[in-house]
Design a protein around this motif. Sequence first.
Motif, PDB file in Angstrom:
ATOM      1  N   VAL A 235      76.560 -48.255  88.114  1.00 58.89           N
ATOM      2  CA  VAL A 235      75.403 -47.172  88.276  1.00 58.89           C
ATOM      3  C   VAL A 235      75.097 -47.236  89.641  1.00 58.89           C
ATOM      4  O   VAL A 235      74.630 -48.311  90.335  1.00 58.89           O
ATOM      5  CB  VAL A 235      74.147 -47.434  87.443  1.00 58.89           C
ATOM      6  CG1 VAL A 235      73.181 -46.242  88.084  1.00 58.89           C
ATOM      7  CG2 VAL A 235      74.516 -47.502  86.003  1.00 58.89           C
ATOM      8  N   THR A 236      75.458 -46.175  90.719  1.00 60.49           N
ATOM      9  CA  THR A 236      75.203 -46.390  92.300  1.00 60.49           C
ATOM     10  C   THR A 236      74.532 -44.971  92.422  1.00 60.49           C
ATOM     11  O   THR A 236      74.602 -43.966  91.890  1.00 60.49           O
ATOM     12  CB  THR A 236      76.679 -46.109  92.939  1.00 60.49           C
ATOM     13  OG1 THR A 236      77.366 -47.310  92.552  1.00 60.49           O
ATOM     14  CG2 THR A 236      76.252 -46.289  94.300  1.00 60.49           C
ATOM     15  N   ILE A 237      73.112 -45.393  93.105  1.00 60.68           N
ATOM     16  CA  ILE A 237      72.095 -44.498  93.733  1.00 60.68           C
ATOM     17  C   ILE A 237      72.050 -44.543  95.188  1.00 60.68           C
ATOM     18  O   ILE A 237      71.474 -45.826  95.761  1.00 60.68           O
ATOM     19  CB  ILE A 237      70.870 -44.504  93.036  1.00 60.68           C
ATOM     20  CG1 ILE A 237      71.025 -44.342  91.412  1.00 60.68           C
ATOM     21  CG2 ILE A 237      69.864 -43.610  93.682  1.00 60.68           C
ATOM     22  CD1 ILE A 237      69.739 -44.635  90.654  1.00 60.68           C
TER      23      ILE A 237
ATOM     24  N   SER B 249      70.934 -44.214  82.378  1.00 56.71           N
ATOM     25  CA  SER B 249      71.957 -43.881  83.409  1.00 56.71           C
ATOM     26  C   SER B 249      73.188 -42.982  82.808  1.00 56.71           C
ATOM     27  O   SER B 249      73.721 -42.397  83.480  1.00 56.71           O
ATOM     28  CB  SER B 249      72.728 -45.219  83.826  1.00 56.71           C
ATOM     29  OG  SER B 249      73.117 -45.827  82.886  1.00 56.71           O
ATOM     30  N   LYS B 250      73.103 -43.002  81.541  1.00 56.81           N
ATOM     31  CA  LYS B 250      74.434 -42.363  80.763  1.00 56.81           C
ATOM     32  C   LYS B 250      73.806 -40.651  80.654  1.00 56.81           C
ATOM     33  O   LYS B 250      74.663 -39.945  80.123  1.00 56.81           O
ATOM     34  CB  LYS B 250      74.452 -42.899  79.283  1.00 56.81           C
ATOM     35  CG  LYS B 250      75.345 -44.458  79.521  1.00 56.81           C
ATOM     36  CD  LYS B 250      76.733 -44.050  79.832  1.00 56.81           C
ATOM     37  CE  LYS B 250      77.541 -45.296  79.745  1.00 56.81           C
ATOM     38  NZ  LYS B 250      78.875 -45.177  80.116  1.00 56.81           N
TER      39      LYS B 250
ATOM     40  N   ASN C 225      67.113 -37.956  86.508  1.00 55.53           N
ATOM     41  CA  ASN C 225      67.809 -39.124  86.348  1.00 55.53           C
ATOM     42  C   ASN C 225      67.573 -40.410  87.437  1.00 55.53           C
ATOM     43  O   ASN C 225      67.134 -41.611  86.756  1.00 55.53           O
ATOM     44  CB  ASN C 225      69.390 -39.192  86.273  1.00 55.53           C
ATOM     45  CG  ASN C 225      70.151 -40.245  85.966  1.00 55.53           C
ATOM     46  OD1 ASN C 225      70.292 -41.038  86.826  1.00 55.53           O
ATOM     47  ND2 ASN C 225      70.342 -40.374  84.625  1.00 55.53           N
ATOM     48  N   ILE C 226      67.349 -40.312  88.602  1.00 58.29           N
ATOM     49  CA  ILE C 226      67.198 -41.246  89.711  1.00 58.29           C
ATOM     50  C   ILE C 226      65.699 -41.676  89.471  1.00 58.29           C
ATOM     51  O   ILE C 226      65.491 -42.765  89.380  1.00 58.29           O
ATOM     52  CB  ILE C 226      67.652 -40.656  91.013  1.00 58.29           C
ATOM     53  CG1 ILE C 226      69.129 -40.373  91.136  1.00 58.29           C
ATOM     54  CG2 ILE C 226      66.957 -41.623  91.969  1.00 58.29           C
ATOM     55  CD1 ILE C 226      69.501 -39.500  92.476  1.00 58.29           C
TER      56      ILE C 226
ATOM     57  N   ILE D  49      67.525 -48.736  80.927  1.00 56.72           N
ATOM     58  CA  ILE D  49      68.218 -48.397  82.068  1.00 56.72           C
ATOM     59  C   ILE D  49      69.519 -48.045  82.035  1.00 56.72           C
ATOM     60  O   ILE D  49      69.886 -47.034  82.548  1.00 56.72           O
ATOM     61  CB  ILE D  49      68.036 -49.738  83.322  1.00 56.72           C
ATOM     62  CG1 ILE D  49      66.680 -49.874  83.786  1.00 56.72           C
ATOM     63  CG2 ILE D  49      68.882 -49.222  84.353  1.00 56.72           C
ATOM     64  CD1 ILE D  49      66.417 -51.273  84.478  1.00 56.72           C
ATOM     65  N   TYR D  50      70.130 -48.754  81.095  1.00 60.37           N
ATOM     66  CA  TYR D  50      71.581 -48.515  80.828  1.00 60.37           C
ATOM     67  C   TYR D  50      71.677 -47.265  79.915  1.00 60.37           C
ATOM     68  O   TYR D  50      72.498 -46.096  80.566  1.00 60.37           O
ATOM     69  CB  TYR D  50      72.350 -49.524  80.185  1.00 60.37           C
ATOM     70  CG  TYR D  50      73.748 -49.295  79.511  1.00 60.37           C
ATOM     71  CD1 TYR D  50      74.774 -49.524  80.018  1.00 60.37           C
ATOM     72  CD2 TYR D  50      73.636 -48.588  78.310  1.00 60.37           C
ATOM     73  CE1 TYR D  50      76.067 -49.056  79.815  1.00 60.37           C
ATOM     74  CE2 TYR D  50      75.175 -48.008  77.943  1.00 60.37           C
ATOM     75  CZ  TYR D  50      76.215 -48.393  78.520  1.00 60.37           C
ATOM     76  OH  TYR D  50      77.557 -48.080  78.305  1.00 60.37           O
TER      77      TYR D  50
ATOM     78  N   ILE E 164      65.447 -44.034  86.554  1.00 61.23           N
ATOM     79  CA  ILE E 164      65.925 -45.220  86.686  1.00 61.23           C
ATOM     80  C   ILE E 164      65.074 -45.931  87.552  1.00 61.23           C
ATOM     81  O   ILE E 164      64.821 -47.184  87.470  1.00 61.23           O
ATOM     82  CB  ILE E 164      67.508 -45.135  87.199  1.00 61.23           C
ATOM     83  CG1 ILE E 164      68.548 -44.740  86.268  1.00 61.23           C
ATOM     84  CG2 ILE E 164      67.934 -46.648  87.829  1.00 61.23           C
ATOM     85  CD1 ILE E 164      69.757 -44.496  86.618  1.00 61.23           C
TER      86      ILE E 164
ATOM     87  N   TYR F  55      69.930 -48.133  94.726  1.00 63.43           N
ATOM     88  CA  TYR F  55      70.391 -49.002  93.621  1.00 63.43           C
ATOM     89  C   TYR F  55      71.673 -49.154  93.205  1.00 63.43           C
ATOM     90  O   TYR F  55      72.522 -48.125  93.430  1.00 63.43           O
ATOM     91  CB  TYR F  55      69.684 -48.307  92.466  1.00 63.43           C
ATOM     92  CG  TYR F  55      67.952 -48.438  92.425  1.00 63.43           C
ATOM     93  CD1 TYR F  55      67.436 -49.582  91.949  1.00 63.43           C
ATOM     94  CD2 TYR F  55      67.334 -47.222  92.680  1.00 63.43           C
ATOM     95  CE1 TYR F  55      66.144 -49.624  92.093  1.00 63.43           C
ATOM     96  CE2 TYR F  55      65.733 -47.353  92.852  1.00 63.43           C
ATOM     97  CZ  TYR F  55      65.097 -48.554  92.493  1.00 63.43           C
ATOM     98  OH  TYR F  55      63.799 -48.528  92.777  1.00 63.43           O
TER      99      TYR F  55
END
Length: 308
Positions: free
Chosen positions: A15-17, A148-149, A155-156, A144-145, A159, A26
Amino acid sequence: MLINNKLIYEKEYLVTIGKPTDSCYYFFDYDERYYDINMEFQHFHNFYEIHILLDDYAAHIIEGNLYRIGFLDFVCLKPYSLHKSEYPDGPAKKRLIIQFNVPDFPATLQGEILELLSLFEAPLPIYRFEQNHQDLIIDKLNEIYTISKIDSPINILSIHSKFYDLLCTIYNLRDKNTYQSESLNATTAKIYSIASYIHNHFNEELTLDVLAQHFYISKYYLSHLFKDVTGFTLTNYIQMTRIRNAQQLLLFSDKKITDIAIQCGFTSFSQFNRVFNKFCKSSPRDYRNKANLDYSKGSPFPSINARD
């Protein structure tokens, strides 16, 4: 899959932010590591990192100190601390890495954010909890997982909110921390105490003679044991510790390179230049210039690409 029938885990799930150069960054990395890909030497980065072991056993080295870790131990690493994971020989070990930057918060929250981040400033920043408290933390990680889906316009933000909820949960449980550093055998403990001393005194004169005298150990014994325990000769370990700290100053300060050489324990600029080239395949000046150029293009600094 579920670990211990509770914790959601998906191998190689990322998961990349944002980017490491962004204030809001993140990175969640669910994966496995094993002995053959252990890092050679401790590394650093300019963001916060949490290492969560999702398996039975591994170790972590922080500024020369070796710590044994177990299932769901949280290793909280502040920016610029030298560290590396150590995975034992045998089957791969599952782990979750969380990297993050702290974005700007309103002035009314800044004091509390600093207090929250004190988790990373503790002399021993490793947290272990009893089963009932682990369950609370697992619930936060699973949330969190799951978020993320989900494809959501917030969404951001979701998280971000759940992550700080996770940190707040750990902070509120910090007095319930049961982690204690395991006793090492006498030889290993001695060598890692010397390694820790090197990290805390890298800017001073450090030689085989000096360290042998300080720790009341023969030079021959120290030289051979240090290599056996750490995998490095004493000289290389001292040099690498100095170079890692020099890299930090080259990347994150405007200090003159000659001043950095002195501050990191080198007796001359020519010695610094020679040792830096030996380990980094670049001169200190070229290293700084390339890093600054890459950073201006939005790329992370070169010393922060490694993942435990």
